[in-house]
Design a protein around this motif. Sequence first.
Motif, PDB file in Angstrom:
ATOM      1  N   ILE A 232      80.280 -32.972  28.694  1.00  0.00           N
ATOM      2  CA  ILE A 232      80.539 -34.643  28.606  1.00  0.00           C
ATOM      3  C   ILE A 232      82.146 -34.816  28.754  1.00  0.00           C
ATOM      4  O   ILE A 232      81.608 -36.388  29.035  1.00  0.00           O
ATOM      5  CB  ILE A 232      80.122 -34.898  27.061  1.00  0.00           C
ATOM      6  N   ALA A 233      83.129 -34.767  28.088  1.00  0.00           N
ATOM      7  CA  ALA A 233      84.397 -35.085  28.587  1.00  0.00           C
ATOM      8  C   ALA A 233      85.053 -34.892  29.867  1.00  0.00           C
ATOM      9  O   ALA A 233      85.469 -35.855  30.691  1.00  0.00           O
ATOM     10  CB  ALA A 233      85.288 -34.264  27.431  1.00  0.00           C
ATOM     11  N   LYS A 234      84.384 -33.747  30.774  1.00  0.00           N
ATOM     12  CA  LYS A 234      84.272 -33.468  31.953  1.00  0.00           C
ATOM     13  C   LYS A 234      83.642 -34.243  32.922  1.00  0.00           C
ATOM     14  O   LYS A 234      84.160 -35.152  34.078  1.00  0.00           O
ATOM     15  CB  LYS A 234      84.312 -32.039  32.244  1.00  0.00           C
ATOM     16  N   ARG A 235      82.476 -34.545  32.242  1.00  0.00           N
ATOM     17  CA  ARG A 235      81.585 -35.575  33.283  1.00  0.00           C
ATOM     18  C   ARG A 235      81.782 -36.652  33.610  1.00  0.00           C
ATOM     19  O   ARG A 235      82.266 -37.628  34.135  1.00  0.00           O
ATOM     20  CB  ARG A 235      79.846 -35.688  32.487  1.00  0.00           C
ATOM     21  N   LYS A 236      82.115 -37.796  31.626  1.00  0.00           N
ATOM     22  CA  LYS A 236      83.303 -38.500  32.183  1.00  0.00           C
ATOM     23  C   LYS A 236      84.497 -38.732  32.811  1.00  0.00           C
ATOM     24  O   LYS A 236      84.363 -39.934  33.848  1.00  0.00           O
ATOM     25  CB  LYS A 236      83.322 -38.767  30.740  1.00  0.00           C
ATOM     26  N   GLU A 237      84.965 -38.101  32.921  1.00  0.00           N
ATOM     27  CA  GLU A 237      86.339 -38.050  34.120  1.00  0.00           C
ATOM     28  C   GLU A 237      86.130 -37.866  35.439  1.00  0.00           C
ATOM     29  O   GLU A 237      86.669 -38.335  36.423  1.00  0.00           O
ATOM     30  CB  GLU A 237      87.525 -36.715  33.753  1.00  0.00           C
TER      31      GLU A 237
END
Length: 713
Positions: A232-237
């Motif tokens: 989820i964090a990588k997708r947002k980044e």
Amino acid sequence: MDSFLDFEECIRDSPTFRLAIDQRESEVADLENRVDKVMKLCSRMVEAGQAYNSANQLFLTGLMEFSAYHRRDSSITNCLAQFSQGLQEMIHFHTMLFDQTQRAIIQQLSNLLTQFLPQVRETRKEFVRIGEDLEMAAVKSAQIPRHKTTDAERASHLLLATRKCYQHFALDYCLQLNNFQAQQKLDILNSIFSYFHAQYTFFHQGYDLLRDLEPTMKTMASRLALLSTDCIAKRKEMENTHLLVQQRDATGEPIVTSSSENDVAIEGYLFKRSRRKNKTWKRCWFSIENNQLVYSKSHKEEVMVLFDDLRLCAVKSLDSIDRRFCFEIVSVQKSCSLQADSEELRQAWISAVQGSIDMAYRQKVESQQLLATEKLPQAAASLVPQLSPPIPQAAALGVALQGSGNQRCCDCGENDPRWASINLGITMCIECSGIHRSLGVHVSKVRSLTLDSWDPELLKLLCILGNDVINGIYEAQCIDQGRVKPHAESPRQERELWIKEKYVEKKFVKGAALLHTEARDTEAPDSERDALGRGLYQAAQCGDLVSMATALAQGAEVNWSHPEEERRTALIGAARGGSLLACEFLLQNGANVNYRDQRGHGALHAAATCGHTGQVCLLLKRGANQYAVDERGQDPLSIAIETAHADIVTLLRMARMNEEMRDSEGLFGTVGDDETFQDIFRDFSNMASHDPERLSRRQFSRERGSGDSEEHN
């Protein structure tokens, strides 16, 4: 109450007997049809199950091939490998279930029909034939006139002989029908019971396998939650980066990276003019690497070097041609004209090339200075700390198979065993492991070498004992008794009988005190029991694992107390002797960790008195009571302070603080071990297993006062 044919009615040949015969024959025919139907349905079920296993095997093969796609991600690869192995073992359990079902239903019921019914049918033919002869003889005797005395006498004798023969066959036929009626219930119930026992074994093995996989599943679940959060964090980044790049006009921006003020690197597309007569321009990808200007015409071609040493080059703008944004790089041997897409890109390239030229000269000067410093005395180099990465711990399977004979199953000799018994110190195949599980944990504690986590002490037991040593103890009189050891292709019944005789009844152990464990309390003489107990105690004190295993196999009681040694058990003797593996071996074989002798000393008191830090770690890990006091009212912590063993004092105080913290947190709903204590405890335990010399009984100075000792602690 079963209703059998009456032999008295058979002799009378009454209508009641004839009716009973017809009814019994009808029941036999009905039973035969039903048994045949059950056997056909069982065959279909087994065929469908085998087809299911084949399809499942293909699916697992595809799953393993699919996991190879993620071979660069060790977390996914390890997860899929462990679960695939568990599913592979479940397929093996299914295969054994279908084999046992086929033997239980088809073979046993087929034996019932083939053993009794052919003989019953043959006897019935003779019974019917003799009955017809009797009927004809009776009619013929009744039709002879009264005045023909000779014929009448002959007919009477024939009728009598035929009636006796008929009675003989009738009685035989009744006996066979009665025997079949009695036997068919036994065989049918035995068949159904065998089938249900196979089902029970299948689900029991599956439950044990899934229970062994539970730690792996918990680990994978936590890793999955972490991966989900990271995803989820990588997708947002990436979405934010995508938005920034989308909003930016990158047509005129150079791709420049800089790690310091003058260390400039650049890469991007440029037009290069050919040196041939046609002077064509071709768009290529350029970059600066290792003081060289390199380029590639396409992603399918190898990188080519345009200028191999930028220190011999110069860069300048090129305004003498019609094309825009051009610049030229000149060396002693050649020159090359390049074109950027914009004026900003041209200036960026000129600056980057000039910066790389300057950096190349500076690196040359630094290399000369480094060469000068290498001529310093070698003593200065010793001041630099030598760091090396820690050596990773070997996998449990690889370590366990290093033991003598551990490369084959201890009981049947099958290659590459994947299971082990931690209290016996042997490795075994999956089928023998199922039999060991059925013996109970008091006989054999089975673990997986690929699915379970292993302490270093348990792996050392497998290496020191191993299959060759244990077989030398438990199979010592096998040849003398004329027994043949089963092999990898032997049926399960033969293996099960062998394993029970070997480990439960201990038939082949040389000098065994008892042949049957059920009679341990009644048949073993006290003198023999004490002799075995003394042998176990002495071996535990010396740390002789082979002698300890031999004593236990011969019938020694693991919790026997030595009358001349203040009623100490073998575990206390091992704690005093200092053998970590001896303590582990006794604990795995049922030693009472909290037993105390006449002076109130337990194994933990003995380890604290003698300063054995490894034993203290192990005993605490196995549930030893650290608050137990001896006859002087001293607990293990008090003894460690009195004897001034610093490591043990630290360990026991940390354990006590952790337990008190856990109890206080439990009042507010949160129960758990302190992570700092767990790390320290793990370090002590690993050090005791792999590097015991570092735990060298460090003591406080006895010359210092008690106040100084308390301050130091």
